[in-house]
Design an enzyme around this catalytic site. Structure first.
Site, mmCIF file in Angstrom:
data_model
loop_
_atom_site.group_PDB
_atom_site.id
_atom_site.type_symbol
_atom_site.label_atom_id
_atom_site.label_comp_id
_atom_site.label_asym_id
_atom_site.label_seq_id
_atom_site.Cartn_x
_atom_site.Cartn_y
_atom_site.Cartn_z
ATOM 1 N N GLY A 9 28.448 -25.221 9.151
ATOM 2 C CA GLY A 9 27.629 -24.329 8.213
ATOM 3 C C GLY A 9 26.338 -24.620 8.108
ATOM 4 O O GLY A 9 25.756 -25.814 7.823
ATOM 5 N N GLY A 11 23.905 -23.531 5.886
ATOM 6 C CA GLY A 11 23.351 -23.033 4.381
ATOM 7 C C GLY A 11 22.251 -24.113 4.032
ATOM 8 O O GLY A 11 21.951 -25.122 4.944
ATOM 9 N N PHE A 12 22.154 -24.161 2.819
ATOM 10 C CA PHE A 12 21.166 -25.218 2.378
ATOM 11 C C PHE A 12 21.475 -26.614 2.914
ATOM 12 O O PHE A 12 20.641 -27.558 3.175
ATOM 13 C CB PHE A 12 20.918 -24.722 0.955
ATOM 14 N N GLU A 167 18.535 -10.603 -11.960
ATOM 15 C CA GLU A 167 17.419 -10.303 -10.959
ATOM 16 C C GLU A 167 17.614 -8.806 -10.330
ATOM 17 O O GLU A 167 16.453 -8.054 -10.306
ATOM 18 C CB GLU A 167 17.115 -11.175 -10.052
ATOM 19 N N ASP A 297 28.328 -25.882 -2.215
ATOM 20 C CA ASP A 297 29.247 -24.993 -2.929
ATOM 21 C C ASP A 297 30.566 -25.231 -2.800
ATOM 22 O O ASP A 297 31.413 -24.989 -3.445
ATOM 23 C CB ASP A 297 28.987 -23.628 -2.657
#
Length: 426
Positions: A9, A11-12, A167, A297
């Site tokens: 992964g 991601g961040f 948002e 996450d």
């Protein structure tokens, strides 16, 4: 021989870990199904045609062009063979000495298959583009819709009052006010309605009471219909049904109400916690496995400060990655590992032009200053200078013109010749 660290992964968490282990004595392999890292906090701006997808996407190979020890593979994860310490993927099998699972989460429909079939998610760049196409096509369809079908077409229902939902609701409301009258002078879009449904008592439920109150006021001032304590039980593509029995006719429902950790074959003995996350210890290790870690996450860590696990936000993922990278470096040097402790630097959300809320550890503020802070922080988190400049220019243009020039419908190409053209020669 160098130990091999395989990171699943980009991601961040996965990207941060790979960067922190760059040019160390580890052989690092980063595997992701995409060849880019996507900046999820600005995904809603792609969906609302404020930013191009390339502005929030960063090619992984570009990030590691000058790395001596980080390699990239684009593949789907099939299975983790813990006995033989091998990751089986769609392109090959990769051995590991240390495995780090950072595959993040996916949209959680809470087992409702009908809702899953009809609602639009927004967890990836392709999904954001799909949603942008849907929104723009809806405006075109409204020009020719029958009067009895028009309101359902113009009802946009956003389920979930977290930062993403808030948002996006603000962006759609501003589009109604500032863009549609200019793009469609021959059509009255005053009936366009943006609903924001939240099951808890407040929008931005994890933020301060002031931020909850002010953000709701901002939304309602923009014309958003905010319904809290409203639990969605079903959506069949035509009608949204709430637990109270209320219904809303809508052709466009956007689901931002929950996430669940991605499933991974081969780690069935790992204990799971809320949100299907892996239970990890204070070093982000899976207790029942040798040298397997989980970050971001997908990881559920309890600490005295966070007995119900950490929030699933980018700052947690990045800090966990930094801590694990330091512990892996300490391991090479024979030093002791350090337990992870999350430092909450605050949270924020923007509702529209000059409208945002910011919670810092000791105080909160709202309005123009919060909006400027939101923009600055997000620009700083963007990886490349080119992307920072691109986003800044788009934001500046939108600020002075209350508009953007990115409303382009990009439909998938097809090699199948339309039926009405078959047999014709141009």
């Amino acid at each position: 021989m160098k130990q091999r660290v395989v990171i699943l992964g980009a991601g961040f968490a996965g990207l941060e870990l790979a960067q922190k282990l760059e040019n160390t004595d580890y052989d690092v392999l980063l595997i992701d199904k995409n060849n880019y890292h996507q900046f999820q906090p600005l995904m809603y701006q792609v969906a609302s045609a404020r930013l191009e997808p390339a502005s929030i996407s960063f090619p992984l190979r570009k990030v590691f062009q000058h790395s001596k020890n980080v390699r990239i593979r684009i593949a789907e994860i099939r299975h983790i063979d813990t006995e033989n310490k091998t990751v089986k993927t769609s392109i090959s099998d990769f051995p590991y000495d240390i495995l780090v699972v950072a595959l993040g989460c996916t949209t959680n429909y809470f087992g409702n298959k009908e809702l899953e079939s009809h609602a639009f998610p927004m967890k990836s760049v392709p999904e954001a583009i799909q949603l942008r196409n849907r929104i723009l096509q809806t405006f075109e369809d409204a020009l020719v819709a029958k009067p009895e079908e028009l309101q359902a077409l113009l009802n946009f229902v956003i389920v979930g009052g977290g930062p993403t939902g808030v948002e996006l609701a603000g962006a759609l409301a501003e589009m109604k006010q500032n863009v549609l009258p200019k793009d469609y002078p021959d059509k009255d879009f005053s009936k366009l309605a943006v609903y924001l449904l939240e099951s808890s008592a407040n929008v931005l439920d994890v933020m301060s009471a002031d931020s909850q109150r002010v953000s709701r006021k901002y939304l309602e001032d923009l014309g958003v219909i905010v319904k809290t304590s409203s639990f969605v039980t079903n959506y069949d593509g035509e009608m949204v049904t709430l637990k109270s029995g209320e219904t809303i006719a809508a052709k466009n429902v956007i689901w931002a109400a929950g996430i669940t950790a991605n499933q991974i074959s081969g780690l069935e003995n790992a204990e799971r916690t809320r949100g299907n996350r892996f239970v990890v210890n204070r070093y982000n290790a899976l207790p029942n496995y040798d040298n397997i870690y989980a970050l971001g996450d997908i990881a559920g860590m309890t600490t005295p400060k966070y007995p119900n696990t950490h929030p699933q936000v980018a700052s947690v993922a990045i800090q966990q990655a930094k801590a694990l990278a330091q512990n892996l470096k300490n391991q090479l040097q024979g030093k002791q590992k350090v337990e992870f402790e999350y430092f909450d630097k605050g949270s924020m959300a923007t509702i529209g032009k000059r409208k945002a809320v910011v919670d810092l550890p000791n105080f909160s503020f709202q309005g123009r200053l919060a909006w400027l802070a939101w923009m600055f922080i997000h620009l700083m988190l963007i990886l490349s200078v080119k992307n920072k400049l691109s986003i800044f220019v788009n934001w500046a243009f939108s600020y002075f013109n209350n508009d953007s020039t990115l409303r382009v419908l990009l439909r998938p190409a097809s090699k199948v010749k339309p039926a009405h053209l078959e047999g014709k020669v141009s």
